[in-house]
Design an enzyme around this catalytic site. Structure first.
Site, PDB file in Angstrom:
ATOM      1  N   LYS A   1       0.828  -1.209   0.000  1.00  0.00           N
ATOM      2  CA  LYS A   1       0.000   0.000   0.000  1.00  0.00           C
ATOM      3  C   LYS A   1       0.867   1.265   0.000  1.00  0.00           C
ATOM      4  O   LYS A   1       0.395   2.331   0.385  1.00  0.00           O
ATOM      5  CB  LYS A   1      -0.914   0.015   1.230  1.00  0.00           C
TER       6      LYS A   1
ATOM      7  N   GLU B   1       4.255  14.846   6.087  1.00  0.00           N
ATOM      8  CA  GLU B   1       3.987  15.276   7.452  1.00  0.00           C
ATOM      9  C   GLU B   1       4.804  14.453   8.448  1.00  0.00           C
ATOM     10  O   GLU B   1       5.341  14.979   9.424  1.00  0.00           O
ATOM     11  CB  GLU B   1       2.496  15.146   7.753  1.00  0.00           C
TER      12      GLU B   1
ATOM     13  N   GLU C   1      -3.572  17.207  -1.310  1.00  0.00           N
ATOM     14  CA  GLU C   1      -4.819  17.358  -0.565  1.00  0.00           C
ATOM     15  C   GLU C   1      -5.866  18.172  -1.319  1.00  0.00           C
ATOM     16  O   GLU C   1      -7.070  17.879  -1.238  1.00  0.00           O
ATOM     17  CB  GLU C   1      -4.535  17.995   0.802  1.00  0.00           C
TER      18      GLU C   1
ATOM     19  N   GLY D   1      -3.676  16.834   7.947  1.00  0.00           N
ATOM     20  CA  GLY D   1      -4.177  16.591   9.289  1.00  0.00           C
ATOM     21  C   GLY D   1      -3.172  15.962  10.223  1.00  0.00           C
ATOM     22  O   GLY D   1      -3.479  15.654  11.365  1.00  0.00           O
TER      23      GLY D   1
END
Length: 261
Positions: free
Chosen positions: A27, A114, A134, A142
């Site tokens: 993934k 992030e 995003e 987030g």
């Protein structure tokens, strides 16, 4: 210590340096809630038994960010709780007790950026590419990116990446202060380990002050920052370890700094 593998995360202690691997290569190391919880456990373990740490990704990519298949099923409040969990886990790296170096390759996308931004030093190999898609996904960062990435790149460049889907190269990432080192493909983890091994030999109190005081001072007004700096400088310089290291330097028992080759 031999590498230990659990779903999503591997852990290996190499001398004084912990190596934590994101291990969901099928993934592209996209992170779901279970992944984040396992990463939290590995971070806590490294804090307890290592003096520095390396974060890297197994497979062809560092991390493609949030697992959108899980995220799309959440209610708004579940999304808030998930975001705050990310904040707590990444704060365990950024504001912990040991320095962290990330080794980046392949996709460093969205939440992957992030996550890397929560480490103290970032090493990219030439296979890496960086993106914040995003805007195209109809979501917003987030995992701490609006604070950490914006401080590294500046708001204008981060806005550009989010609004246009711009993908940047390792060389652009270095010029923009996102990464501090660019190395050839396949050696980012080795370089990250070499840097972490140096950090592991520093005085623990100095490492703690560097990774915790500097970002906080940056958020202060100038005079407040200078005031806090005086106390941190005095506290570290008068520690027993600092006294021994300073005497070793004065007695010429350690090598003096030389110009770079």
């Amino acid at each position: 210590m031999a590498a230990e593998t659990s779903p999503f995360v591997t852990y290996e202690l190499k001398g004084a340096v912990a190596h934590i691997g994101l291990n969901r290569p099928e993934k592209r190391n996209a992170m779901n809630d279970r992944f984040v919880d396992m990463l939290a456990g590995a971070i806590a373990r490294a804090e307890n038994e290592a003096k520095a740490a390396v974060l890297f990704g197994h497979g062809d990519h560092f991390c493609a960010g949030l697992d959108l298949a899980e995220h799309v099923e959440k209610t708004p409040f579940e999304g808030v709780r998930g975001s705050r969990r990310w904040h707590a886990v990444t704060a365990g790296m950024q504001h912990g007790t040991i320095p962290w170096v990330s080794a980046l390759h392949g996709g460093v996308i969205g939440g992957g950026m992030e996550l890397a931004a929560a480490t103290h030093i970032r090493v990219s190999d030439r296979s890496a590419f960086f993106a914040l898609p995003e805007g195209q996904r109809g979501i917003f960062v987030g995992g701490g990116g609006s604070v950490r990435i914006a401080r590294l790149l500046g708001v204008a460049r981060m806005s550009d990446m989010m609004l246009t889907g711009r993908v940047i190269s390792p060389d652009e990432a270095e010029r923009w202060n996102l990464v501090q080192y660019v190395v050839e493909t396949g050696v980012a983890r080795d370089k990250a380990h070499a840097l972490a091994a140096i950090m592991a030999t520093n005085a623990e109190i100095s490492n703690y002050a560097i990774i915790n005081a500097l970002p906080r001072i940056q958020d202060m007004a100038k005079e407040d920052g200078l005031f806090v700096e005086s106390f941190i400088a005095s506290f570290t310089a008068t520690s027993p370890e600092a006294e021994e290291r300073l005497r070793a330097f004065l007695d010429k028992r350690v090598a003096r700094i030389k110009p770079p080759e």
